[in-house]
Design an enzyme around this catalytic site. Structure first.
Site, PDB file in Angstrom:
ATOM      1  N   GLU A 282       0.831  -1.224   0.000  1.00 22.19           N
ATOM      2  CA  GLU A 282       0.000   0.000   0.000  1.00 22.19           C
ATOM      3  C   GLU A 282       0.856   1.261   0.000  1.00 22.19           C
ATOM      4  O   GLU A 282       0.692   2.143   0.835  1.00 22.19           O
ATOM      5  CB  GLU A 282      -0.960  -0.006   1.202  1.00 22.19           C
ATOM      6  CG  GLU A 282      -2.020  -1.102   1.105  1.00 22.19           C
ATOM      7  CD  GLU A 282      -3.107  -1.010   2.163  1.00 22.19           C
ATOM      8  OE1 GLU A 282      -2.888  -0.362   3.199  1.00 22.19           O
ATOM      9  OE2 GLU A 282      -4.180  -1.602   1.940  1.00 22.19           O
TER      10      GLU A 282
ATOM     11  N   GLU B 284      -5.746  -8.286  -0.963  1.00 24.40           N
ATOM     12  CA  GLU B 284      -6.425  -8.085   0.322  1.00 24.40           C
ATOM     13  C   GLU B 284      -7.855  -7.672   0.049  1.00 24.40           C
ATOM     14  O   GLU B 284      -8.112  -6.860  -0.833  1.00 24.40           O
ATOM     15  CB  GLU B 284      -5.778  -6.958   1.149  1.00 24.40           C
ATOM     16  CG  GLU B 284      -4.441  -7.296   1.726  1.00 24.40           C
ATOM     17  CD  GLU B 284      -3.892  -6.172   2.609  1.00 24.40           C
ATOM     18  OE1 GLU B 284      -4.687  -5.416   3.208  1.00 24.40           O
ATOM     19  OE2 GLU B 284      -2.661  -6.056   2.679  1.00 24.40           O
TER      20      GLU B 284
HETATM   21  P1  P53 Z   1      -6.840  -2.936   9.510  1.00 22.67           P
HETATM   22  C1  P53 Z   1      -6.112   1.635   5.838  1.00 22.67           C
HETATM   23  C2  P53 Z   1      -7.171   1.480   4.955  1.00 22.67           C
HETATM   24  C3  P53 Z   1      -7.303   0.315   4.221  1.00 22.67           C
HETATM   25  C4  P53 Z   1      -6.372  -0.699   4.375  1.00 22.67           C
HETATM   26  O1  P53 Z   1      -6.637  -2.958   7.927  1.00 22.67           O
HETATM   27  C5  P53 Z   1      -5.310  -0.550   5.248  1.00 22.67           C
HETATM   28  C6  P53 Z   1      -5.165   0.622   5.966  1.00 22.67           C
HETATM   29  C7  P53 Z   1      -4.017   0.827   6.887  1.00 22.67           C
HETATM   30  O2  P53 Z   1      -4.186   0.132   8.061  1.00 22.67           O
HETATM   31  O3  P53 Z   1      -4.349  -1.471   5.419  1.00 22.67           O
HETATM   32  C8  P53 Z   1      -4.353  -2.760   4.874  1.00 22.67           C
HETATM   33  O4  P53 Z   1      -5.941  -3.992  10.071  1.00 22.67           O
HETATM   34  C9  P53 Z   1      -2.999  -3.332   5.214  1.00 22.67           C
HETATM   35  C10 P53 Z   1      -3.036  -4.424   6.242  1.00 22.67           C
HETATM   36  C11 P53 Z   1      -4.198  -4.187   7.171  1.00 22.67           C
HETATM   37  C12 P53 Z   1      -5.483  -4.317   6.379  1.00 22.67           C
HETATM   38  O5  P53 Z   1      -5.493  -3.394   5.320  1.00 22.67           O
HETATM   39  O6  P53 Z   1      -6.442  -1.597   9.913  1.00 22.67           O
HETATM   40  O7  P53 Z   1      -2.270  -3.736   4.096  1.00 22.67           O
HETATM   41  O8  P53 Z   1      -1.797  -4.500   6.891  1.00 22.67           O
HETATM   42  O9  P53 Z   1      -4.222  -5.013   8.281  1.00 22.67           O
HETATM   43  C13 P53 Z   1      -6.738  -4.129   7.204  1.00 22.67           C
HETATM   44  O10 P53 Z   1      -8.270  -3.256   9.752  1.00 22.67           O
END
Ligand code: P53
Length: 474
Positions: free
Chosen positions: A176, A372
């Site tokens: 990201e 993801e």
């Molecule tokens: P968490 C922000 C917005 C969308 C995805 O996120 C993001 C973030 C930053 O945290 O991160 C990605 O755990 C990231 C993962 C993360 C996952 O989305 O905040 O690549 O490391 O865990 C979900 O709910």
């Protein structure tokens, strides 16, 4: 219809699951000095100056994947996983980032994890830098504001490509990379180990360090292809499409401006040069850090595929602040009345995923991997140990359907789908345990209660069937 070799799987990151922060010769990473936040009180994660006594650092223990990986991988295999995405913690390989030689114990750990995956025919998909850069790189070198970080990253990348080239085919450089378009301290440290000091211009530092990361990424792509032409290296973009809040032309331009500012990184990764709208911005701001040599490197290190995450979409309303440039401001983002949101305020938009797949494919015509996509929620464990997470099934089902339509009706080239995250782990944005994404429940919570035991949720059986039918039956 998905291709026969479609990579169904799940994704995590080392720092969010491994724990064992001081085992195997590992150095301190930037997330090792980030405290836990709290969604209920709204308390954000804090960055401390080193590891301080009395603070709560959830990434120190993660969900103890370091000691549970065999058990976890066996469960993934039971679901029929074809791919598992994780990251290599930079600090296990180069504890400070500047060592001459890599740490053999760290390298050995990932050999063991990859062998365990391959034993079941699960393909490891690997991110090199996922929010866990060496703390020494931040403290002593200034992180990616310093060009020296480029050499440190490339060295780390080359060691990994050489060591694992026969076990790992699909790689990604910076997770990201575009999150820092909003240059908060949290985003800057996660992406580039950049610590803001008094008087720093965060926006300038973001463009400078992102540029160094893009150069480092291009050098890594080139090195991978030289080491082994079979390796495929992608970028990793945090994709949350931006819609105009209304058909008003100014809202439309505002959305375009936001898309430019949040996603220009992809242009550089995929086309090997900066888009004109960013060069014009640099001209206006007087930013002058792109050298002729850098341009050559970028043009020679184009990515092989687009990896991206997708969780939600945004909508933006023109507020008049940015006449002519249509630059985006966080305050311009408004709630989309057509969408529901998760308990963390993330707006659920399955069709937005189809839109994003088309947006990427229209621009770059490169293969893509959704690396993801998932639903963070408060789960309730029943008396009998089960978790009825129908809401997670609903979310994933709708998104898989949208991506299936993008393949079937729009003809986008999609390599795989690794949902986030097959077992519960620590949240990246809030540092919570209670924001759960897994098919597999991990018995541990925000109050540090639990024994890390694993159990299957309802969604476990659902996803197994999805994989069995190659996405035909959802
Ligand atoms: P968490 C922000 C917005 C969308 C995805 O996120 C993001 C973030 C930053 O945290 O991160 C990605 O755990 C990231 C993962 C993360 C996952 O989305 O905040 O690549 O490391 O865990 C979900 O709910």
């Amino acid at each position: 219809m998905f291709r026969d070799d479609f990579l169904w799987g799940g994704a995590v990151a080392a720092h969010q699951c491994e724990g064992a922060w001081q085992e195997g010769g590992k150095g301190i990473s930037c997330t090792d000095v980030e405290t836990a936040g709290d969604n209920v009180t709204g308390a954000p994660r804090r960055l401390t100056d080193g590891v301080l006594p009395g603070e709560d650092y959830p990434n120190h223990v993660g969900v103890d994947f370091y000691h549970h990986y065999k058990e976890d991988i066996a469960l993934l295999a039971e679901m029929g996983f074809k791919a598992f995405r994780t990251s290599i913690a930079w600090t296990r390989i180069f504890p400070r980032g500047d060592e001459e030689t890599p740490n053999e114990e760290g390298l050995k750990f990932y050999d063991d994890v990859f062998d365990e995956l391959l034993k079941y025919g699960i393909e490891p998909v690997i991110t090199l830098s996922h929010f866990e850069l060496p703390w020494a790189l931040a403290k002593e070198y200034g992180g990616f504001r310093n060009r020296k970080a480029i050499d440190m990253f490339v060295k780390f990348a080359k060691v990994c490509f050489e060591r694992y080239q026969h076990k790992v085919k699909y790689w990604m450089t910076f997770n990201e990379i575009n999150n820092q378009a909003d240059p908060t301290q949290h985003n800057l440290i996660q992406e580039g180990a950049v610590l803001l000091k008094e008087g720093d211009d965060a926006e300038y530092l973001m463009y400078l360090s992102a540029h160094h990361e893009l150069v480092a990424s291009a050098l890594a792509v080139k090195a991978a292809h030289e080491i082994n032409p079979d390796l495929k290296v992608g970028c990793m973009i945090g994709m949350n499409g931006v819609y105009p809040a209304s058909p008003k032309p100014e809202d439309m331009m505002n959305a375009l401006g936001a898309m430019h500012q949040k996603y220009w990184f992809t242009d550089v990764h995929a086309r090997g040069h900066y888009p004109n709208y960013i060069l014009k911005k640099f001209e206006r701001k007087g930013y002058d850090f792109i050298t002729e040599e850098d341009k050559k490197i970028l043009s020679e290190g184009k990515v092989d595929y687009i990896g991206f995450s997708y969780y939600m979409s945004f909508a933006t309303k023109y507020q008049g602040r940015n006449e002519k440039t249509f630059d985006y401001f966080n305050e311009d983002f408004v709630r989309n009345e057509y969408l529901k949101a998760s308990d963390w305020g993330w707006q659920i938009d399955p069709l937005g995923l189809r839109w994003c797949l088309n947006w990427f494919y229209d621009r770059y015509e490169l293969p893509m991997m959704i690396v993801e996509n998932g639903f963070g929620a408060y789960d309730k464990k029943e008396e009998d140990g089960t978790v009825d997470d129908q809401y997670r099934i609903d979310y994933l089902k709708a998104h898989i359907e949208a991506m299936r339509d993008a393949v079937t009706y729009d003809g986008v080239d999609l390599l795989g789908y690794t949902m986030w995250s097959p077992f519960d782990i620590v949240s990246a944005s809030t540092g919570e345990y209670d924001k759960r994404y897994g098919f597999i429940y991990v018995n541990y919570n925000n109050n540090h209660e639990g024994d890390f035991s694993r159990s299957k949720k309802k969604s476990f059986y659902w996803y197994k069937h999805v994989i069995e039918t190659n996405g035909e039956e959802l």
